[in-house]
Design an enzyme around this catalytic site. Structure first.
Site, PDB file in Angstrom:
ATOM      1  N   TYR A 100       0.790  -1.228   0.000  1.00 53.08           N
ATOM      2  CA  TYR A 100       0.000   0.000   0.000  1.00 53.08           C
ATOM      3  C   TYR A 100       0.826   1.285   0.000  1.00 53.08           C
ATOM      4  O   TYR A 100       0.957   1.952  -1.023  1.00 53.08           O
ATOM      5  CB  TYR A 100      -0.978  -0.007   1.189  1.00 53.08           C
ATOM      6  CG  TYR A 100      -1.890  -1.203   1.142  1.00 53.08           C
ATOM      7  CD1 TYR A 100      -2.850  -1.310   0.143  1.00 53.08           C
ATOM      8  CD2 TYR A 100      -1.767  -2.250   2.044  1.00 53.08           C
ATOM      9  CE1 TYR A 100      -3.677  -2.423   0.048  1.00 53.08           C
ATOM     10  CE2 TYR A 100      -2.585  -3.373   1.964  1.00 53.08           C
ATOM     11  CZ  TYR A 100      -3.543  -3.448   0.963  1.00 53.08           C
ATOM     12  OH  TYR A 100      -4.342  -4.547   0.865  1.00 53.08           O
ATOM     13  N   PRO A 113     -11.111  -0.922  -3.895  1.00 52.14           N
ATOM     14  CA  PRO A 113     -12.283  -1.613  -4.444  1.00 52.14           C
ATOM     15  C   PRO A 113     -13.545  -0.755  -4.397  1.00 52.14           C
ATOM     16  O   PRO A 113     -13.629   0.221  -3.648  1.00 52.14           O
ATOM     17  CB  PRO A 113     -12.447  -2.823  -3.518  1.00 52.14           C
ATOM     18  CG  PRO A 113     -11.238  -2.867  -2.668  1.00 52.14           C
ATOM     19  CD  PRO A 113     -10.710  -1.468  -2.603  1.00 52.14           C
ATOM     20  N   HIS A 336      -7.936   0.772   0.570  1.00 57.89           N
ATOM     21  CA  HIS A 336      -7.675  -0.560   1.095  1.00 57.89           C
ATOM     22  C   HIS A 336      -6.644  -0.627   2.223  1.00 57.89           C
ATOM     23  O   HIS A 336      -6.550  -1.628   2.937  1.00 57.89           O
ATOM     24  CB  HIS A 336      -7.183  -1.406  -0.087  1.00 57.89           C
ATOM     25  CG  HIS A 336      -7.488  -2.847   0.009  1.00 57.89           C
ATOM     26  ND1 HIS A 336      -7.317  -3.573   1.158  1.00 57.89           N
ATOM     27  CD2 HIS A 336      -7.959  -3.718  -0.900  1.00 57.89           C
ATOM     28  CE1 HIS A 336      -7.671  -4.828   0.931  1.00 57.89           C
ATOM     29  NE2 HIS A 336      -8.064  -4.942  -0.311  1.00 57.89           N
ATOM     30  N   SER A 417     -22.972 -30.309  -1.498  1.00 60.91           N
ATOM     31  CA  SER A 417     -23.656 -31.608  -1.567  1.00 60.91           C
ATOM     32  C   SER A 417     -22.719 -32.680  -2.132  1.00 60.91           C
ATOM     33  O   SER A 417     -22.890 -33.865  -1.871  1.00 60.91           O
ATOM     34  CB  SER A 417     -24.926 -31.507  -2.427  1.00 60.91           C
ATOM     35  OG  SER A 417     -24.554 -31.342  -3.781  1.00 60.91           O
ATOM     36  N   LYS A 419     -19.625 -32.729  -1.359  1.00 66.00           N
ATOM     37  CA  LYS A 419     -18.555 -32.798  -0.333  1.00 66.00           C
ATOM     38  C   LYS A 419     -17.250 -32.150  -0.806  1.00 66.00           C
ATOM     39  O   LYS A 419     -16.149 -32.630  -0.554  1.00 66.00           O
ATOM     40  CB  LYS A 419     -18.309 -34.242   0.121  1.00 66.00           C
ATOM     41  CG  LYS A 419     -19.557 -34.921   0.662  1.00 66.00           C
ATOM     42  CD  LYS A 419     -19.218 -36.035   1.607  1.00 66.00           C
ATOM     43  CE  LYS A 419     -20.387 -36.576   2.404  1.00 66.00           C
ATOM     44  NZ  LYS A 419     -21.719 -36.122   2.085  1.00 66.00           N
ATOM     45  N   ILE A 420     -17.413 -31.059  -1.546  1.00 64.10           N
ATOM     46  CA  ILE A 420     -16.255 -30.312  -2.045  1.00 64.10           C
ATOM     47  C   ILE A 420     -16.367 -28.877  -1.527  1.00 64.10           C
ATOM     48  O   ILE A 420     -17.462 -28.309  -1.486  1.00 64.10           O
ATOM     49  CB  ILE A 420     -16.247 -30.310  -3.594  1.00 64.10           C
ATOM     50  CG1 ILE A 420     -16.028 -31.736  -4.109  1.00 64.10           C
ATOM     51  CG2 ILE A 420     -15.190 -29.372  -4.157  1.00 64.10           C
ATOM     52  CD1 ILE A 420     -16.158 -31.887  -5.601  1.00 64.10           C
ATOM     53  N   TYR A 445      -4.129 -15.210  -8.011  1.00 65.40           N
ATOM     54  CA  TYR A 445      -4.063 -14.728  -6.625  1.00 65.40           C
ATOM     55  C   TYR A 445      -5.437 -14.900  -5.987  1.00 65.40           C
ATOM     56  O   TYR A 445      -6.448 -14.552  -6.586  1.00 65.40           O
ATOM     57  CB  TYR A 445      -3.669 -13.247  -6.631  1.00 65.40           C
ATOM     58  CG  TYR A 445      -3.395 -12.658  -5.269  1.00 65.40           C
ATOM     59  CD1 TYR A 445      -2.092 -12.422  -4.854  1.00 65.40           C
ATOM     60  CD2 TYR A 445      -4.428 -12.338  -4.395  1.00 65.40           C
ATOM     61  CE1 TYR A 445      -1.827 -11.886  -3.608  1.00 65.40           C
ATOM     62  CE2 TYR A 445      -4.175 -11.811  -3.142  1.00 65.40           C
ATOM     63  CZ  TYR A 445      -2.875 -11.581  -2.754  1.00 65.40           C
ATOM     64  OH  TYR A 445      -2.607 -11.053  -1.523  1.00 65.40           O
ATOM     65  N   SER A 548     -10.798 -12.533  -5.169  1.00 63.46           N
ATOM     66  CA  SER A 548     -11.059 -12.305  -3.760  1.00 63.46           C
ATOM     67  C   SER A 548     -12.492 -12.683  -3.445  1.00 63.46           C
ATOM     68  O   SER A 548     -13.407 -12.238  -4.149  1.00 63.46           O
ATOM     69  CB  SER A 548     -10.852 -10.817  -3.488  1.00 63.46           C
ATOM     70  OG  SER A 548     -10.537 -10.629  -2.159  1.00 63.46           O
TER      71      SER A 548
END
Ligand code: COA
Length: 622
Positions: A100, A113, A336, A417, A419-420, A445, A548
């Site tokens: 920053y 953002p 940010h 559902s 399982k991931i 990223y 993000s």
């Protein structure tokens, strides 16, 4: 949020501010960030390199890593270990500067953002003022809760998270300075801050928001002040110097210093710096041809649509600027430096709760202070800079292709559902979509929170690794691979991603460790290791996709621009039955397109569901 710029060696000369003085009393005994283990980091480095390099280049990378281990690693790790023992968080003071304060690039559209509220029901000038007053009052209530440490403790996987970012949101301003900016936190002022800044037609005003007993002013008292603002800002300010805050930081720093030479300007700038937040009363704006009103809302939140629309109606240094349109579309531009998206999203959710419950304060005292116009005198040189910054902003606004896209096929519910992990599943879909467009895998990223640790900020859950590469290869293979094989590769890749996510959140990620070795070498006048000039390192740090996840309870979306011309920026908010994405690209690059990516993303998500459904059907027949 993202790893925004290449590392800058000069920043190590900077005195950094540690934030422990203002750490709140929610959960005080959070662990210190440990120094990560070199073996793990270097194993990851090889795996991530292998996923994007050809055989010959990867052989080179292995040699570079070996040399690093022999020549550089022992001393650098020893020094890092020492730093980790001395500081509550060895990373955060570096990170504040690298990501920053030392960055000289403009805040919009990559660093700062935009955030979008759900559409509100107003369409008149009176409605604009009423909603602005309500948003400002709700935000001030949230500020008081944050200040008094009364917010609900955030947790992740049962572990408490550092809450200090909430306090940093209010009264905070990033002040431009040559080479390195300064961050002035609202919570560091001795006096109670009681005002906000309202911007209209490029004019700035001081408006009271708390009474002398630190109670929020009732809605009518805020509306009355906003009406005065409207009456005093009928025409556009011909020299809206705030637009220079959208430009390169050194340019703005020169203007800022010059402005401050005048004593009235200096006083007015201090008033802006010390305001709890800004409220921008915008003029009407229409989406460009081919874009929706939701896309236009993102543009307004991110950059204000250029200087001819609302970009001159911003002060990009303020951590929080609420952006109030004329037709129900509102949002926020946020700087940010002090905080990540989740605390901001919590503020936005809180404001939506206030609307939902209509819990605004309607009685109390009137404003005891006059609305004050904060004129800033400019000279010819500054006026020329205003013109140049306006033109620059217009070019960026015209070039940025930003799309608010909702995938309605399913939401988090489907991967759950199966399982991931939904987040890992979505990250795989980005890789597949990108590969189908560009025939390669993009260094990607993804922000992981480090707030389990005291003063924690972020790590990067990077993709792709070799498991991702295998999955994508099988998915696009011609002739097609057997569905059970693709399914196994998908589940393995998702599990590997989730495993690395947990590594990152537990302080064992690769990227910040690599940053640490580089920083510690510079600080100790040691040579920068060859590894940092290697092809692998260069390739891995050019993030073609920056992502993000910012989940919310209400329909709130966040957006940001791509980190470079050839890249994509994707902010996403997975809900239970649908997935929201905001996708950005630069039109001038030519081979990227937000719309095209959204189509391929949708196809990838549908195809991945189909693989899972077919594979589980097949296995149930056995
Ligand atoms: N089977 C079934 N359910 C699963 C699952 C599995 N294998 N794995 C995860 N889930 C569930 C979780 O329990 C969770 O359930 P919920 O919807 O009831 O809460 C849900 O799926 C989501 O989990 P997942 O998709 O794995 O992600 P996450 O919520 O743990 O988030 C990160 C992952 C990396 C985004 C998060 O940890 C993080 O760091 N967030 C901060 C990011 C940030 O700072 N962004 C802003 C930058 S400015």
């Amino acid at each position: 949020m993202r790893y925004l710029t290449a590392l800058r060696p000069q920043i190590t000369q900077i005195m950094t501010r540690t934030i422990s003085a203002t750490t709140p009393a929610y959960k005080q005994d959070l662990p210190h960030l440990p120094a990560p283990q070199p073996v793990k980091t270097l194993k990851h480095f090889l795996d991530y390199s292998q996923a994007v390099q050809d055989k010959q280049d990867f052989e080179e990378t292995k040699k570079v890593v070996q040399k690093f281990v022999e020549n550089d690693l022992p001393r650098l790790q020893e020094l890092l270990q020492k730093r980790a023992e001395q500081l509550p968080n060895w990373l955060t003071p570096w990170w504040l500067n690298v990501a920053y304060l030392a960055a000289r690039t403009p805040l919009p559209v990559v660093t700062s953002p935009g955030v979008m509220f759900p559409k509100f029901e107003f369409n008149t000038p009176e409605g604009q003022i009423e909603y602005a007053a309500k948003i400002a009052q709700a935000a001030t209530k949230f500020y008081l809760l944050a200040k008094n440490e009364q917010l609900k403790q955030d947790v992740a996987g049962g572990a408490p998270l550092d809450m200090s970012q909430y306090k940093f949101l209010f009264g905070t301003t990033r002040v431009p300075q040559l080479n390195v900016d300064q961050i002035k936190y609202g919570c560091d002022y001795k006096e109670q801050l009681r005002h906000i800044v309202v911007i209209r037609n490029g004019h700035l005003f001081r408006v009271q928001i708390l009474d002398q007993n630190d109670q929020v002013l009732p809605i009518n008292a805020i509306i009355e002040q906003l009406s005065k603002v409207v009456a005093e800002s009928a025409t556009q300010n011909p020299t809206p110097v705030g637009i220079v805050s959208s430009d390169g930081r050194d340019k703005w720093a020169r203007v800022y210093t010059s402005l401050k030479k005048d004593s009235t300007n200096a006083k007015n700038l201090e008033t802006i710096e010390k305001s709890l937040f800004a409220v921008c009363l915008d003029k009407p704006s229409d989406p460009p041809a081919g874009y929706t009103e939701k896309d236009e809302q993102s543009r307004q939140a991110l950059h204000g649509g250029g200087a001819k629309v609302n970009a001159t109606n911003r002060w990009f240094d303020k951590t929080i600027q609420f952006v109030i349109g004329t037709n129900g579309y509102t949002g926020m531009t946020y700087e940010h430096t002090p905080a990540e998206g989740p605390p901001v999203a919590a503020l936005m959710d809180f404001i939506c709760d206030q609307f939902q419950g209509n819990t605004f304060t309607t009685s109390g005292s009137n404003a005891s202070e006059q609305v004050e116009k904060l004129d800033l005198k400019t000279d010819d040189e500054i006026n020329q800079r205003i013109k140049k910054s306006s033109d620059a902003m217009d070019r960026i606004a015209a070039d940025l292709d930003i799309l608010a896209y909702t995938f309605k096929g399913y939401g988090k519910n489907f991967p759950k559902s199966a399982k991931i992990s939904p987040d890992s599943f979505i990250q795989l879909a980005y890789q597949l979509a990108f590969h189908r467009i560009h025939s390669s895998l993009p260094p990607t990223y993804e922000t992981a929170t480090l707030r389990k640790f005291t003063e924690g900020r972020t790590e990067n859950i990077r993709s792709p690794n070799t498991a991702t590469a295998t999955f994508v290869k099988k998915m696009v293979s011609k002739p097609p691979k057997p569905v059970s094989e693709i399914y196994d590769a998908l589940v393995h890749a998702a599990n590997q991603h989730k495993k690395y996510t947990l590594d990152c959140m537990n302080g064992s990620g690769m990227d910040r460790h690599l940053l640490a070795w580089k920083m510690i070498a510079v600080e100790n006048n040691l040579p920068t290791p060859e590894l940092y000039g290697s092809n692998a390192y260069q390739q891995l740090t050019h993030f073609q996709v920056s992502t993000s996840q910012v989940p919310t309870r209400h329909f709130i979306q966040m957006c940001f621009g791509p980190s470079a011309l050839d890249c994509y920026g994707i902010c996403y908010n997975p809900q239970e039955t649908e997935l929201h994405f905001t996708i950005s690209t630069f039109k001038s690059y030519g081979s990227t397109s937000s719309k095209k990516f959204s189509k391929e993303l949708s196809k990838a998500l549908m195809d991945m569901r189909s693989v899972i459904n077919k594979a589980t059907k097949e296995s149930s027949k056995l």
